[in-house]
Each structure stands twice: as structure tokens, then as C-alpha cells.
Motif scaffolding. Structure first.
Motif, PDB file in Angstrom:
ATOM      1  N   TYR A  44       0.767  -1.240   0.000  1.00  0.00           N
ATOM      2  CA  TYR A  44       0.000   0.000   0.000  1.00  0.00           C
ATOM      3  C   TYR A  44       0.802   1.297   0.000  1.00  0.00           C
ATOM      4  O   TYR A  44       0.205   2.370  -0.091  1.00  0.00           O
ATOM      5  CB  TYR A  44      -0.968   0.005   1.189  1.00  0.00           C
ATOM      6  CG  TYR A  44      -2.058  -1.021   1.035  1.00  0.00           C
ATOM      7  CD1 TYR A  44      -3.033  -0.887   0.059  1.00  0.00           C
ATOM      8  CD2 TYR A  44      -2.108  -2.146   1.853  1.00  0.00           C
ATOM      9  CE1 TYR A  44      -4.032  -1.825  -0.101  1.00  0.00           C
ATOM     10  CE2 TYR A  44      -3.107  -3.088   1.707  1.00  0.00           C
ATOM     11  CZ  TYR A  44      -4.064  -2.925   0.725  1.00  0.00           C
ATOM     12  OH  TYR A  44      -5.050  -3.850   0.562  1.00  0.00           O
ATOM     13  N   PHE A  45       2.112   1.236   0.084  1.00  0.00           N
ATOM     14  CA  PHE A  45       2.891   2.480   0.088  1.00  0.00           C
ATOM     15  C   PHE A  45       2.612   3.328  -1.157  1.00  0.00           C
ATOM     16  O   PHE A  45       2.387   4.534  -1.037  1.00  0.00           O
ATOM     17  CB  PHE A  45       4.393   2.202   0.240  1.00  0.00           C
ATOM     18  CG  PHE A  45       5.219   3.455   0.361  1.00  0.00           C
ATOM     19  CD1 PHE A  45       5.242   4.164   1.561  1.00  0.00           C
ATOM     20  CD2 PHE A  45       5.961   3.927  -0.708  1.00  0.00           C
ATOM     21  CE1 PHE A  45       6.001   5.324   1.684  1.00  0.00           C
ATOM     22  CE2 PHE A  45       6.714   5.082  -0.596  1.00  0.00           C
ATOM     23  CZ  PHE A  45       6.735   5.781   0.602  1.00  0.00           C
ATOM     24  N   PRO A  46       2.593   2.757  -2.369  1.00  0.00           N
ATOM     25  CA  PRO A  46       2.297   3.592  -3.545  1.00  0.00           C
ATOM     26  C   PRO A  46       0.916   4.249  -3.475  1.00  0.00           C
ATOM     27  O   PRO A  46       0.763   5.421  -3.836  1.00  0.00           O
ATOM     28  CB  PRO A  46       2.367   2.604  -4.720  1.00  0.00           C
ATOM     29  CG  PRO A  46       3.212   1.477  -4.229  1.00  0.00           C
ATOM     30  CD  PRO A  46       2.939   1.380  -2.755  1.00  0.00           C
ATOM     31  N   LYS A  90       0.293   8.269  -3.392  1.00  0.00           N
ATOM     32  CA  LYS A  90      -0.550   8.874  -4.426  1.00  0.00           C
ATOM     33  C   LYS A  90      -1.657   9.714  -3.803  1.00  0.00           C
ATOM     34  O   LYS A  90      -1.916  10.842  -4.238  1.00  0.00           O
ATOM     35  CB  LYS A  90      -1.149   7.766  -5.294  1.00  0.00           C
ATOM     36  CG  LYS A  90      -2.020   8.253  -6.433  1.00  0.00           C
ATOM     37  CD  LYS A  90      -2.543   7.059  -7.232  1.00  0.00           C
ATOM     38  CE  LYS A  90      -3.534   7.481  -8.283  1.00  0.00           C
ATOM     39  NZ  LYS A  90      -4.123   6.344  -8.977  1.00  0.00           N
ATOM     40  N   ALA A  91      -2.303   9.187  -2.772  1.00  0.00           N
ATOM     41  CA  ALA A  91      -3.380   9.918  -2.109  1.00  0.00           C
ATOM     42  C   ALA A  91      -2.859  11.209  -1.482  1.00  0.00           C
ATOM     43  O   ALA A  91      -3.498  12.261  -1.584  1.00  0.00           O
ATOM     44  CB  ALA A  91      -4.032   9.036  -1.041  1.00  0.00           C
ATOM     45  N   ILE A  92      -1.704  11.142  -0.871  1.00  0.00           N
ATOM     46  CA  ILE A  92      -1.114  12.331  -0.247  1.00  0.00           C
ATOM     47  C   ILE A  92      -0.646  13.315  -1.315  1.00  0.00           C
ATOM     48  O   ILE A  92      -0.891  14.516  -1.214  1.00  0.00           O
ATOM     49  CB  ILE A  92       0.039  11.936   0.702  1.00  0.00           C
ATOM     50  CG1 ILE A  92      -0.511  11.135   1.885  1.00  0.00           C
ATOM     51  CG2 ILE A  92       0.789  13.176   1.188  1.00  0.00           C
ATOM     52  CD1 ILE A  92       0.545  10.515   2.776  1.00  0.00           C
ATOM     53  N   TYR A 122     -10.492  -2.663   7.564  1.00  0.00           N
ATOM     54  CA  TYR A 122     -10.306  -2.856   6.124  1.00  0.00           C
ATOM     55  C   TYR A 122      -9.123  -1.970   5.753  1.00  0.00           C
ATOM     56  O   TYR A 122      -9.235  -0.746   5.693  1.00  0.00           O
ATOM     57  CB  TYR A 122     -11.578  -2.473   5.355  1.00  0.00           C
ATOM     58  CG  TYR A 122     -11.450  -2.697   3.877  1.00  0.00           C
ATOM     59  CD1 TYR A 122     -11.284  -3.984   3.362  1.00  0.00           C
ATOM     60  CD2 TYR A 122     -11.462  -1.638   2.990  1.00  0.00           C
ATOM     61  CE1 TYR A 122     -11.152  -4.203   2.007  1.00  0.00           C
ATOM     62  CE2 TYR A 122     -11.330  -1.848   1.628  1.00  0.00           C
ATOM     63  CZ  TYR A 122     -11.173  -3.123   1.148  1.00  0.00           C
ATOM     64  OH  TYR A 122     -11.023  -3.330  -0.203  1.00  0.00           O
ATOM     65  N   PHE A 123      -7.955  -2.582   5.536  1.00  0.00           N
ATOM     66  CA  PHE A 123      -6.693  -1.854   5.463  1.00  0.00           C
ATOM     67  C   PHE A 123      -6.611  -0.837   4.332  1.00  0.00           C
ATOM     68  O   PHE A 123      -6.085   0.260   4.524  1.00  0.00           O
ATOM     69  CB  PHE A 123      -5.513  -2.841   5.400  1.00  0.00           C
ATOM     70  CG  PHE A 123      -5.310  -3.571   6.678  1.00  0.00           C
ATOM     71  CD1 PHE A 123      -4.768  -2.943   7.778  1.00  0.00           C
ATOM     72  CD2 PHE A 123      -5.699  -4.894   6.805  1.00  0.00           C
ATOM     73  CE1 PHE A 123      -4.599  -3.599   8.982  1.00  0.00           C
ATOM     74  CE2 PHE A 123      -5.542  -5.570   8.007  1.00  0.00           C
ATOM     75  CZ  PHE A 123      -4.987  -4.924   9.091  1.00  0.00           C
ATOM     76  N   LYS A 124      -7.122  -1.160   3.170  1.00  0.00           N
ATOM     77  CA  LYS A 124      -7.028  -0.225   2.047  1.00  0.00           C
ATOM     78  C   LYS A 124      -7.755   1.082   2.375  1.00  0.00           C
ATOM     79  O   LYS A 124      -7.204   2.169   2.203  1.00  0.00           O
ATOM     80  CB  LYS A 124      -7.596  -0.855   0.771  1.00  0.00           C
ATOM     81  CG  LYS A 124      -7.424   0.011  -0.451  1.00  0.00           C
ATOM     82  CD  LYS A 124      -7.914  -0.712  -1.697  1.00  0.00           C
ATOM     83  CE  LYS A 124      -7.716   0.161  -2.936  1.00  0.00           C
ATOM     84  NZ  LYS A 124      -8.185  -0.508  -4.141  1.00  0.00           N
ATOM     85  N   ALA A 125      -8.978   0.986   2.855  1.00  0.00           N
ATOM     86  CA  ALA A 125      -9.747   2.182   3.202  1.00  0.00           C
ATOM     87  C   ALA A 125      -9.120   2.902   4.404  1.00  0.00           C
ATOM     88  O   ALA A 125      -9.045   4.132   4.422  1.00  0.00           O
ATOM     89  CB  ALA A 125     -11.195   1.808   3.510  1.00  0.00           C
ATOM     90  N   TYR A 126      -8.664   2.135   5.381  1.00  0.00           N
ATOM     91  CA  TYR A 126      -8.057   2.713   6.577  1.00  0.00           C
ATOM     92  C   TYR A 126      -6.808   3.511   6.211  1.00  0.00           C
ATOM     93  O   TYR A 126      -6.622   4.639   6.684  1.00  0.00           O
ATOM     94  CB  TYR A 126      -7.711   1.585   7.552  1.00  0.00           C
ATOM     95  CG  TYR A 126      -7.199   2.063   8.893  1.00  0.00           C
ATOM     96  CD1 TYR A 126      -8.085   2.398   9.915  1.00  0.00           C
ATOM     97  CD2 TYR A 126      -5.838   2.156   9.149  1.00  0.00           C
ATOM     98  CE1 TYR A 126      -7.625   2.823  11.151  1.00  0.00           C
ATOM     99  CE2 TYR A 126      -5.366   2.584  10.377  1.00  0.00           C
ATOM    100  CZ  TYR A 126      -6.255   2.913  11.375  1.00  0.00           C
ATOM    101  OH  TYR A 126      -5.802   3.332  12.591  1.00  0.00           O
ATOM    102  N   LEU A 127      -5.971   2.931   5.357  1.00  0.00           N
ATOM    103  CA  LEU A 127      -4.747   3.622   4.944  1.00  0.00           C
ATOM    104  C   LEU A 127      -5.062   4.847   4.088  1.00  0.00           C
ATOM    105  O   LEU A 127      -4.392   5.875   4.200  1.00  0.00           O
ATOM    106  CB  LEU A 127      -3.814   2.665   4.196  1.00  0.00           C
ATOM    107  CG  LEU A 127      -3.085   1.673   5.092  1.00  0.00           C
ATOM    108  CD1 LEU A 127      -2.472   0.559   4.253  1.00  0.00           C
ATOM    109  CD2 LEU A 127      -2.022   2.369   5.916  1.00  0.00           C
ATOM    110  N   HIS A 128      -6.054   4.737   3.234  1.00  0.00           N
ATOM    111  CA  HIS A 128      -6.431   5.890   2.408  1.00  0.00           C
ATOM    112  C   HIS A 128      -6.909   7.027   3.295  1.00  0.00           C
ATOM    113  O   HIS A 128      -6.521   8.180   3.107  1.00  0.00           O
ATOM    114  CB  HIS A 128      -7.511   5.503   1.395  1.00  0.00           C
ATOM    115  CG  HIS A 128      -7.751   6.568   0.392  1.00  0.00           C
ATOM    116  ND1 HIS A 128      -8.645   7.586   0.602  1.00  0.00           N
ATOM    117  CD2 HIS A 128      -7.178   6.810  -0.811  1.00  0.00           C
ATOM    118  CE1 HIS A 128      -8.625   8.403  -0.435  1.00  0.00           C
ATOM    119  NE2 HIS A 128      -7.746   7.955  -1.301  1.00  0.00           N
TER     120      HIS A 128
END
Length: 178
Positions: free
Chosen positions: A26-28, A32-34, A66-72
Motif C-alpha cells: 500500500y505504500f504507492p 498517491k493519495a497524499i 479494512y486496510f485499504k480504506a483505513y490507509l487511504h
């Protein structure tokens, strides 16, 4: 096994392997979001690393996430916090780079660069939350429901923010829309 379930299992069995897998996966996405909010890759990478440090420090609280949403969501929050801190400090002075100098040259490619710069400038002038909703919708192609979940706001608030963003962009870019 779905990615999220695999990460939950890793978190329970081997925290270091969990963190390595989470980071590599998920680093990329976090960068990207930041980047879409701060518009500086070095800053985006630094802030993304801070997101993962916070995740590591809170790893014992990550049950049923839910890691993807949490990280976003964490990435957007980190970027907005960074923007707020910069505003309070007066912000960093912007230097004139080669892209801005090239705008004075004529030709189709330059007009395209000028138009892109004007659009980006108009997006940058949107209020922080309004800009975040717009970017998530238009650039990250998230649904209003996904945006609402990621930002922990109602779908109606997302709709209102998008309406505001589009109205402001139409006004800022009206010469390009005629």
C-alpha cells in the motif's frame, strides 16, 4: 485468501511480516493519495512513511480493519494536517520553476500546459475538504459512498462538497468552458 484477511492473519501471527507486506502493498497508494493533496512527491513520501509509523504504533488496535480504506483515510488525514500546519506557519514560498517559465512560449503544447496549470491552480484554491472530495471522486475514481466512508462523513455531505467544488471550478475556469 482475500488481501485483507491475509493481512489480518499476518497481524496476528507475525507483526514484522505484516508491516512489511502492508508497506509493500500500500505504500504507492498512500503516496498517491497524499501527493494529490500536497503536490510535492518528497513531502508525500515523507508523510506516507509517517502514516506507516503510526500504523505500526497502533498495530494492537487494528482488529477488524479494512486496510485499504483505513490507509487511504489515514493518508488524506495526514495530508490535510500537513496543509493546515503549513497554512498556520504561512506556508513555504513557491519558487518559479521551468514549467512556469515555459508558459510564456507559444504553441499547442504550451497552451495545454497552461490549461493544465490553470486547472490545477483552480483545484488548489478549493477549500481543503472540498478539494479532497473532488480529487477522490475525479482522480481516484471513488464513489460517493466510498468517499463518505473514507472521510467519515455522510454521502449527502460528499454530494454537497462536489456541488460546491464544481460550481467554484466553473467560475474559475469559465474562460476555458466557453
Amino acid at each position: 485468501m482475500p488481501e485483507n484477511a491475509r493481512l489480518q492473519n499476518l497481524l496476528q501471527e507475525d507483526e514484522r511480516q505484516f508491516m512489511e507486506t502492508l508497506f509493500k502493498t500500500y505504500f504507492p497508494l498512500v503516496c498517491k493519495a497524499i501527493y494529490r493533496l500536497v503536490q510535492d512527491m518528497a513531502t508525500a513520501e515523507d508523510l506516507a512513511q509517517e502514516v506507516f509509523i503510526k500504523i505500526w504504533n497502533r498495530r494492537d488496535q487494528l482488529n477488524e480493519v479494512y486496510f485499504k480504506a483505513y490507509l487511504h483515510r489515514a493518508a488524506v488525514n495526514m495530508a490535510l494536517d500537513h496543509i493546515d500546519k503549513n497554512k498556520r506557519r504561512g506556508g513555504a514560498p513557491k519558487e518559479i520553476g521551468p514549467d512556469q517559465e515555459a508558459l510564456s512560449v507559444s504553441g499547442p503544447a504550451v497552451h495545454l500546459k497552461e490549461t493544465k496549470a490553470r486547472i490545477q491552480s483552480a483545484i488548489d484554491q478549493l477549500p481543503d475538504k472540498c478539494r479532497a472530495v473532488f480529487i477522490m471522486s475525479r482522480y481516484e475514481e471513488m464513489s460517493y459512498k466510498e468517499i463518505a466512508q473514507a472521510l467519515r462523513i455522510s454521502v449527502k455531505t460528499v454530494e454537497n462538497q462536489m456541488t460546491t467544488a464544481l460550481k467554484k471550478l466553473r467560475v474559475s475556469l469559465k474562460e476555458y468552458l466557453e
